[in-house]
Design a protein around this motif. Structure first.
Motif, short mmCIF file in Angstrom:
data_model
loop_
_atom_site.label_atom_id
_atom_site.label_comp_id
_atom_site.label_asym_id
_atom_site.label_seq_id
_atom_site.Cartn_x
_atom_site.Cartn_y
_atom_site.Cartn_z
N GLY A 86 -74.02 -24.76 32.63
CA GLY A 86 -73.23 -24.57 31.40
C GLY A 86 -71.85 -24.00 31.66
N LEU A 87 -71.50 -23.80 32.93
CA LEU A 87 -70.19 -23.21 33.23
C LEU A 87 -69.11 -24.28 33.32
N VAL A 88 -67.87 -23.87 33.08
CA VAL A 88 -66.74 -24.71 33.43
C VAL A 88 -66.04 -24.02 34.60
N PRO A 89 -65.38 -24.77 35.48
CA PRO A 89 -65.16 -26.20 35.41
C PRO A 89 -66.34 -27.00 35.98
N LYS A 118 -71.91 -24.25 23.24
CA LYS A 118 -71.85 -25.37 24.18
C LYS A 118 -72.59 -26.59 23.65
N CYS A 175 -59.81 -20.20 31.01
CA CYS A 175 -60.70 -19.86 32.13
C CYS A 175 -59.94 -19.97 33.46
N PRO A 176 -59.85 -18.88 34.23
CA PRO A 176 -59.12 -18.94 35.50
C PRO A 176 -59.79 -19.88 36.51
N TYR A 177 -61.13 -19.95 36.46
CA TYR A 177 -61.83 -20.84 37.42
C TYR A 177 -61.47 -22.29 37.14
N LEU A 214 -67.18 -22.77 24.91
CA LEU A 214 -68.16 -22.02 25.71
C LEU A 214 -69.05 -21.13 24.86
N GLU A 263 -68.53 -25.72 40.47
CA GLU A 263 -67.96 -24.61 41.24
C GLU A 263 -66.51 -24.90 41.58
N SER A 264 -65.63 -24.07 41.04
CA SER A 264 -64.19 -24.34 41.11
C SER A 264 -63.64 -24.58 42.52
N1 GSH Z 1 -68.42 -19.59 40.06
C1 GSH Z 1 -67.95 -20.42 38.97
C2 GSH Z 1 -67.58 -19.51 37.80
C3 GSH Z 1 -67.16 -20.30 36.56
C4 GSH Z 1 -67.19 -19.42 35.30
O1 GSH Z 1 -67.66 -18.27 35.32
N2 GSH Z 1 -66.73 -20.00 34.18
C5 GSH Z 1 -66.82 -19.29 32.92
C6 GSH Z 1 -65.55 -19.39 32.10
S1 GSH Z 1 -64.18 -18.61 32.89
C7 GSH Z 1 -67.89 -19.96 32.06
O2 GSH Z 1 -68.06 -21.16 32.11
N3 GSH Z 1 -68.58 -19.17 31.22
C8 GSH Z 1 -69.55 -19.68 30.31
C9 GSH Z 1 -70.86 -18.97 30.41
O3 GSH Z 1 -70.94 -17.96 31.13
O4 GSH Z 1 -71.81 -19.41 29.78
C10 GSH Z 1 -66.78 -21.28 39.47
O5 GSH Z 1 -66.10 -20.87 40.42
O6 GSH Z 1 -66.59 -22.39 38.95
#
Ligand code: GSH
Length: 241
Positions: free
Chosen positions: A69-72, A58, A31-33, A55, A84-85
């Motif tokens: 549920g998002l990382v990071p 989860k 994940c780039p974020y 992911l 939020e990264s």
């Molecule tokens: N705006 C968020 C975006 C983070 C994001 O989109 N992470 C993706 C992985 S690259 C994720 O967790 N996806 C899981 C999902 O959508 O359920 C940030 O900057 O942290």
């Protein structure tokens, strides 16, 4: 694993509290974020643990900690969770000693924020491109848009006459955009970038950065991940971890 990283866990069972003196990053290495705060943790030598989140499947406990549920996500020893990264990265820079990655001078700070805002537009476009590619949409327009946006990023370096986005040294904006360059093969922009000499010089410099070196993943590994990702394979969540 590095000097400041305590352990690398796979992350299916609920981890205990974050030890005093440490922070914990919930991560997924493709994940780039999530790559953003990993770079900041290393650049500043902050003691941390990494917990990888699958992911595609989860764990329930992760949704309790971070309902998006998002990382990071960053968990502190107080139990607080920051998401939020960019916010996580800026928090780490402000709250911890080590090299300051954001200028303290208000004018320089404002200039960095303008670049960060633009970087946000570039990264969200590249993510849209990836999603469009995954759903087999026509990419012509998005690719043309990406080309224009990346050219403008190249021009920032040309106009500033500096090797890095923030000046003579690596700073927050460089770390916030770098993960998308390492993953150029995923976003299908490798060819485009080869036409942008200042960005090329910048990315060659970034590859020499110690934090980047410690987290580097080679293009062929991303290419392997991308195959599984496009097939929506469950292995993609765990590929190479
Ligand atoms: N705006 C968020 C975006 C983070 C994001 O989109 N992470 C993706 C992985 S690259 C994720 O967790 N996806 C899981 C999902 O959508 O359920 C940030 O900057 O942290």
């Amino acid at each position: 694993m590095t000097g400041s990283e305590r352990s690398l866990r796979k992350g299916s069972s609920k981890p205990g509290p974050v030890p005093e003196g440490y922070v914990r990053l919930y991560d997924m290495r493709f994940c780039p974020y999530a790559h953003r705060p990993r770079l900041i943790l290393l650049a500043k030598g902050i003691k941390h643990e990494i917990v990888n989140i699958n992911l595609i499947n989860k764990p329930e406990w992760y949704l309790e900690k971070n309902p998006s549920g998002l990382v990071p996500a960053l968990e502190l020893s107080t139990g607080d969770v920051i998401t939020e990264s960019l916010i996580v990265s800026e928090y780490l820079d402000e709250a911890y000693p080590g090299p300051k990655l954001t200028p303290s001078d208000p004018l320089q700070k404002a200039k960095q924020k303008i670049i960060l805002e633009y970087i946000g537009q570039v990264t969200s476009l590249l993510v849209r491109l990836l999603k469009a590619k995954k759903s087999n949409q026509d990419l012509t327009e998005l690719k043309a848009e990406a080309n224009v946006k990346l050219q403008k990023l190249n021009e920032i370096l040309v106009n500033n006459k500096t090797p890095y986005f923030g000046g003579e040294d690596v700073s927050m904006s460089d770390y916030m955009i770098y993960p998308w360059f390492e993953r150029a093969v995923l976003f299908d922009v490798t060819e485009m970038l080869s036409q942008m000499p200042n960005l090329k010089k910048w990315s060659d410099l970034m590859i020499q950065d110690p934090a980047v070196k410690q987290t580097f993943i080679a293009p062929d590994v991303y290419a392997g991940f991308s195959k599984l990702y496009f097939q929506e394979s469950h292995e993609a969540a765990d590929y190479g971890l």
